[in-house]
Every structure is written in structure tokens, then in C-alpha cells.
Design an enzyme around this catalytic site. Structure first.
Site, mmCIF file in Angstrom:
data_model
loop_
_atom_site.group_PDB
_atom_site.id
_atom_site.type_symbol
_atom_site.label_atom_id
_atom_site.label_comp_id
_atom_site.label_asym_id
_atom_site.label_seq_id
_atom_site.Cartn_x
_atom_site.Cartn_y
_atom_site.Cartn_z
ATOM 1 N N TRP A 2 2.885 -0.637 -3.153
ATOM 2 C CA TRP A 2 3.126 -1.588 -2.066
ATOM 3 C C TRP A 2 2.626 -2.977 -2.420
ATOM 4 O O TRP A 2 3.256 -3.988 -2.068
ATOM 5 C CB TRP A 2 2.525 -1.069 -0.763
ATOM 6 C CG TRP A 2 3.281 0.125 -0.287
ATOM 7 C CD1 TRP A 2 2.884 1.426 -0.318
ATOM 8 C CD2 TRP A 2 4.620 0.129 0.226
ATOM 9 N NE1 TRP A 2 3.889 2.236 0.145
ATOM 10 C CE2 TRP A 2 4.959 1.481 0.493
ATOM 11 C CE3 TRP A 2 5.557 -0.873 0.485
ATOM 12 C CZ2 TRP A 2 6.206 1.844 1.007
ATOM 13 C CZ3 TRP A 2 6.796 -0.501 1.004
ATOM 14 C CH2 TRP A 2 7.108 0.836 1.256
ATOM 15 N N ASP A 7 -2.420 -6.273 3.787
ATOM 16 C CA ASP A 7 -1.452 -5.308 4.298
ATOM 17 C C ASP A 7 -2.242 -4.053 4.630
ATOM 18 O O ASP A 7 -2.722 -3.339 3.751
ATOM 19 C CB ASP A 7 -0.400 -5.021 3.227
ATOM 20 C CG ASP A 7 0.581 -3.925 3.629
ATOM 21 O OD1 ASP A 7 0.469 -3.398 4.750
ATOM 22 O OD2 ASP A 7 1.460 -3.590 2.805
ATOM 23 N N LYS A 39 2.366 4.424 11.115
ATOM 24 C CA LYS A 39 1.399 5.325 10.499
ATOM 25 C C LYS A 39 0.196 5.556 11.414
ATOM 26 O O LYS A 39 -0.183 6.688 11.656
ATOM 27 C CB LYS A 39 0.956 4.775 9.148
ATOM 28 C CG LYS A 39 2.118 4.581 8.161
ATOM 29 C CD LYS A 39 1.678 3.905 6.899
ATOM 30 C CE LYS A 39 2.846 3.554 5.998
ATOM 31 N NZ LYS A 39 3.515 4.718 5.402
#
Length: 362
Positions: free
Chosen positions: A103, A173, A197
Site C-alpha cells: 500500500w 494511511d 476494515k
């Protein structure tokens, strides 16, 4: 209701059963309005109360730090990979990135399209199975911001501490570990997360930022991609994902009921200790992927002795009601995502299954 699955999906992921049941009870008629919250105007008083309650509740869980604003956006964290440099990486500046895995690499790729970047630290040499040392970073004077990924969902690594960047805004993030533990928001200029999530259903992206970073976006940007557009309109510039935001608010209520972030962290650590203990005490039958000092308490990655054995593990686990244990296609192996809403009982059931599987195949 049929038996609930043992849900270890990486995202969209498990939601608290209590939240789902509350939403079910309110689904058709929200607060005796004769409408579902999905049917009502986002400009109306009933929805706006939910919208602003979610924002204030989120800041409350983080200690109500001064000078921060919450935005509810769309497009996932992936859109933020571009919006951050679009808004904050001006000409003559460079953006620093900490390279920790899949990511982080995606965020770096987008930033390179929009301006000057540099890698401040990297764990690539370790195949991203660890977190690099960021305690003594040297940042150029013209650094616009430093970006990191607090938890790599695919590799299963997580920052324990965050760097002191002085006057340079620190951006994170936090898609896969936001609100899994307390953290000091004052360390950051901006944090962002896809909701799917730990915060709610897919479709909502949460941005929490210092107000000065949300002002004076470059004039050449399209209106929707300007942070100041959303800040000035309280995230109501266009129709927001209203049901998703309602669900975020309900999840935040549930987190408060668990003892807020300190209570959630204790529960998460207990789950992680149980699962990592099972892996480490298996005599090598199960092998953890991430460096033990950098292991994630949200995404537990592990391997077996062969890919064939891993396929057998997936097949048998699915037959027993376990969902989402196959590792990401880019790295293979096995992964159990044990987010806030995954109950201890599910993790215990998984470790019992792992013990039985080892007896059969060890």
C-alpha cells in the site's frame, strides 16, 4: 439467524454484531421518520445530526485535539493517494515516503505522477517483512510532508512508534489499523482511512487533518478534489455516503462501549497474542511472515511447509466456516485479519482448528 461465519476477511471486513442488529432495527424506519436513513435528504436536520455526531464522536475518541477537522469523503484511500499530493505538494517542494510494502508503494506511485518525491526510509531489502527505523530521519528543508502506512495489510507489519518530523506534516494511511489502539493525533498533520476494515462499511473514506492543511487548495484543481471544498461544506458539498456514515457513527458508539481505545487495544492484543502464540509454539509447522518486533495486531500473516498444504488448510477451514484466510494474491500464504470487530471467540476457534490441522498433517 443462521450461524455467523468466522470472518477473517481483510476488507470489507467484519462489523460488530451489535451494530448490525441496531442497524437492522432502524433500517426501515429511522427515528420514527417513516423513512430509512438511506431515503432521506442529506440536507435535512435528521441526517445532519447523525453526520455531525459521527465527526464529533471520532474526535472525542482521539481526545478532542484542537485545530483538527474530520472529512467524510468517497473514493477510498486510493483516491487519497492522489488528493494528498494534489493539495499539499506544491512546486519547489518534495514529498517524503516511507516504503513499507504494497500500500505504501501504491501511494508512492500516485505521488510520482504529481510532483517530486523521495524515499525517506524503506524495508524493501527485507522483502517488506519489517518496519524500517524512522527514529533519525533526515528530511530536506523543502519537504512538503512525510507519508507512511501505519499498518501494511498484505505483509502484516505495523508501526509501533511514529517519527518526530518537527515542522514537516506527518501523514498516515491508517486504513487497516485506525482506532485499534490509542495514538496521539497531534503528531500528525493528516491521517486517512477507508472505513471498511475498522470503521464501518465500504464507501466511506475518513480524513482527519489540521485545519490549515485543508485551506487554500491550489486553484487549478477540479472542485471535488480540493480539500477546502469539503472542509468549507462540512463534507456535504455533494451527496455523501449517508448510510455508510450512519454506520460509522454506530461503530464509534460500539468502540466507546468497549472501553474506548484503551479497551479496544487490550482486546486486540489478547487476540493477537493467542494467534501468534499458536504460530510460534507449533514447532515450525506454522511460520510467521513478519519480523516479530513489527508484527501487526490487525493482520496476522503466516505460512505452512508447502503451497499444497496451504491449499488444504484453506479447503478444510472453509468447510468449518472460516472465511478470508487465504493470503493476498501478490504474496500467497495465509492471513487472518483480526480487526476490532472480530470477536475473541472467532480467534479461539481458529487456533483450535490450527491445532487440529497440525495433528492431522504434522
Amino acid at each position: 439467524m443462521t450461524k455467523r461465519a468466522y470472518n477473517f476477511n481483510a476488507g470489507p471486513a467484519a462489523l460488530p454484531l451489535a451494530v448490525l442488529e441496531r442497524a437492522q432495527a432502524q433500517f426501515v424506519d429511522f427515528k420514527e421518520t417513516g423513512m430509512s436513513i438511506m431515503e432521506m435528504s442529506h440536507r435535512g436536520k435528521v441526517y445532519e445530526e447523525v453526520h455531525h455526531e459521527a465527526s464529533s464522536r471520532l474526535l472525542g475518541l482521539l481526545g478532542n485535539p484542537k485545530g483538527y477537522k474530520v472529512l467524510f469523503l468517497q473514493g477510498g484511500a486510493t483516491t487519497q493517494f492522489a488528493m494528498i499530493p494534489m493539495n499539499l505538494l506544491s512546486e519547489g517542494k518534495t514529498a517524503g515516503y516511507v516504503k513499507t510494502g504494497s500500500w505504501a508503494n501504491k501511494a508512492i506511485k500516485e505521488a510520482k505522477l504529481l510532483g517530486s518525491t523521495f524515499i525517506a526510509a524503506s524495508s524493501e531489502e527485507d522483502k517488506y517483512m519489517s518496519i524500517p527505523d524512522v527514529s533519525k530521519l533526515s528530511l530536506p528543508e523543502n519537504t512538503a510532508y512525510l507519508h507512511l502506512t501505519s499498518n501494511e495489510t498484505i505483509e502484516g507489519t505495523q508501526f509501533r512508534q511514529f517519527p518526530d518530523t518537527g515542522g514537516v506534516p506527518l501523514i498516515a494511511d491508517m486504513s487497516s489499523d485506525i482506532l485499534c489502539r490509542p495514538f496521539d493525533l497531534n503528531q500528525f498533520g493528516l491521517v486517512y482511512a477507508g472505513a471498511q476494515k475498522n470503521l464501518g462499511p465500504s464507501g466511506v473514506t475518513v480524513v482527519i487533518a489540521r485545519e490549515e492543511l485543508l485551506q487554500n487548495s491550489p486553484a487549478h484543481l477540479p472542485t471535488y478534489f480540493r480539500y477546502d471544498t469539503h472542509a468549507e461544506n462540512d463534507s456535504l458539498y455533494n451527496t455523501p455516503p449517508s448510510f455508510g456514515i450512519y454506520m460509522v457513527n454506530e461503530v464509534l458508539k460500539w468502540i466507546e462501549e468497549q472501553g474506548a481505545l484503551a479497551g479496544i487495544e487490550a482486546k486486540n492484543q489478547t487476540k493477537a497474542d493467542l494467534l501468534y502464540g499458536t504460530i510460534d509454539q507449533s514447532g515450525g509447522f506454522y511460520r510467521g511472515c513478519a519480523n516479530p518486533k513489527d508484527r501487526s495486531i490487525m493482520n496476522v500473516t503466516f505460512r505452512l511447509g508447502s503451497e499444497e498444504l496451504e491449499k488444504q488448510f484453506i479447503k478444510q477451514s472453509e468447510a468449518e466456516g472460516f472465511v478470508g484466510l487465504k493470503g493476498h494474491r501478490s504474496v500467497g500464504g495465509l492471513r487472518a485479519s483480526i480487526y476490532n470487530a472480530v470477536p475473541y471467540e472467532s480467534v479461539k476457534a481458529l487456533t483450535d482448528f490450527m491445532a487440529d490441522f497440525q495433528k492431522q498433517h504434522g
